[in-house]
Design an enzyme around this catalytic site. Structure first.
Site, PDB file in Angstrom:
ATOM      1  CG  HIS A 121       5.710  -0.641  -7.175  1.00  0.00           C
ATOM      2  ND1 HIS A 121       6.906  -1.299  -7.269  1.00  0.00           N
ATOM      3  CD2 HIS A 121       5.393  -0.626  -5.852  1.00  0.00           C
ATOM      4  CE1 HIS A 121       7.300  -1.667  -6.054  1.00  0.00           C
ATOM      5  NE2 HIS A 121       6.399  -1.275  -5.178  1.00  0.00           N
ATOM      6  CE  LYS A 224       2.193  -5.931  -3.468  1.00  0.00           C
ATOM      7  NZ  LYS A 224       2.673  -5.124  -2.353  1.00  0.00           N
TER       8      LYS A 224
END
Ligand code: 7TS
Length: 404
Positions: A121, A224
């Site tokens: 990422h 998350k």
């Protein structure tokens, strides 16, 4: 797990979108919150709100207990040796930036090397790249195989005597690949190189034991894993954190301040300048209790079932290409449909109540390697059902028909 009962605990899942029941399949971007987490935020502000570590008064003590209780909860969750090794941050991104800034200050010299991977990422690329300019370090990238796994032979060959850190994702947010972090850590340590694991997509689905892994740094985001936004974790081995300078200056991180000189607080406070998100930490405690109550292995088994079920159904649709076909995969499916732009699919799914992510997923270098502008991604959480997967599949078929 009784999914119907579980769904009752997530108020947002009762929503309708364009008069259709919401099918939320964008969980790798952020998860929805159970009532216990939402209530924890409300209760904290209604009953004990006060700044932590500062007041002798009753509320401040309760607030401090809640916040520090959260630290102990995270320590248990990761099986860290000590609460000194648990630093609260705003999330994965801030945790990685903290290490990049502070670890590099203590240990990097010009010409040193950091190894990352092709499936990172942007959060685990850009902070290191910024050091190329500032510190003159060099970034090396582990390539991926055609099924979307790390090329471990290449990894071995990238390590040199100048390698100062390896920083890799536990689970890819695009490919879903669960990386062999045990092996990566063993190889890196055999060269005395420490390892940071980006657990943003790992911690919510895989039981992490930082001592068993012997990992040097492990980071994740609360949001998350069913906790609120704005709170995250940096686990770091005490031996490293001790030698690293503070990240930011301000209140809380100090020992004694004079205009001539400042001494710093002990761990973990040395890295926590300013008022922390103590309400977020208290709510994260509830989220971790919730996850542990259900059992992270049970959650993972349920998500794997949805992954396999949906993968088979997507594969049966003509013209679909799935990116990431490792047998070691977490609940993420990224795909494209031949001749149709991912945004069009995403929009047409949305109109049918199905929320998915489209685009480069903050992994532009990986998109370049795959030779595509972006993907459509579905990602699962503990509250998703096979019926929702069926709805997604029929919505996808409808979207394809419209675009033809
Ligand atoms: N690392 C990985 C592997 C991620 O998936 C993400 C967020 C981050 C770092 C950054 O986390 P943050 O909480 O600090 O923003 N991934 C995604 C995603 O896949 N879609 O939206 C955010």
């Amino acid at each position: 797990m009784d999914i119907d009962k579980i769904r009752e605990e997530f108020p947002i899942l009762k929503q309708e979108v364009y008069k259709r029941p919401l099918v939320y399949l964008d969980n790798a971007a952020t998860t929805q919150k159970p009532r216990v987490v939402i209530d924890a935020i409300s209760n904290a502000y209604c009953t004990i709100n006060a700044n932590v570590h500062r007041g002798v008064h009753h509320l401040s003590q309760l607030s401090t207990e809640g916040h520090e209780g959260g630290r102990e909860k995270v320590r248990q969750f990761l099986n860290a040796k000590s609460i000194k090794e648990i630093i609260f941050t705003r999330g994965t991104t801030e945790s990685i930036n903290l290490v990049a800034s502070s670890f590099s200050e203590a240990f990097f010299n010009e010409g040193d090397e950091v190894i990352i991977s092709a499936m990172e990422h942007h959060s685990n690329i850009v902070p290191w790249q910024m050091l190329e300019g500032k510190k003159g370090i060099k970034l090396k990238v582990i390539p991926i195989t055609p099924v979307g796994e790390l090329d471990m032979e290449m990894f071995r060959s990238l390590i040199t005597e100048r390698t100062k850190l390896v920083s890799v994702a536990h689970v890819s947010n695009v490919l879903g690949t669960v990386n062999p972090i045990e092996e990566i850590i063993t190889i890196a340590h055999s060269h005395n190189v420490p390892v940071l694991v980006d657990g943003a997509q790992g911690a919510p689905h895989i039981k992490v034991d930082v001592q068993a892994l012997d990992v040097d740094f492990y980071v994740f985001s609360g949001h998350k894993i069913y906790a609120p936004t704005g709170v995250g974790v940096l686990y770091g081995k005490e031996e490293w954190l001790d030698k690293m300078p503070p990240y930011q200056g301000g209140g809380e991180m100090i020992g004694k301040v004079t205009f001539e000189k400042t001494t710093y607080n002990e761990l973990p406070f040395k890295f926590e300048a300013g008022t922390p998100d103590y309400v977020g930490v208290m709510a994260m405690t509830e989220a971790l209790n919730y996850v542990e109550g259900l059992g992270i292995e049970n959650i993972a088994a349920h998500e794997t079932e949805l992954l396999q079920y949906t993968t088979e159904k997507i594969k049966a649709i003509e013209g679909v290409v799935i990116y990431g076909n490792s047998p070691h995969k977490s609940g993420v499916i990224s795909f494209n449909v031949e001749g149709i732009h991912p945004y069009d699919i995403g929009m047409l799914l949305d109109k049918q109540g199905v929320a998915v992510r489209t685009g480069h997923l903050c992994a532009q270098p990986l998109m370049d390697i795959l030779g595509i502008p972006g993907v459509v991604r579905v990602s699962f959480a503990l509250y998703n059902t096979k019926a929702e997967c069926d709805k997604f599949i029929s919505a996808l078929q409808r979207a394809i028909e419209i675009c033809k």
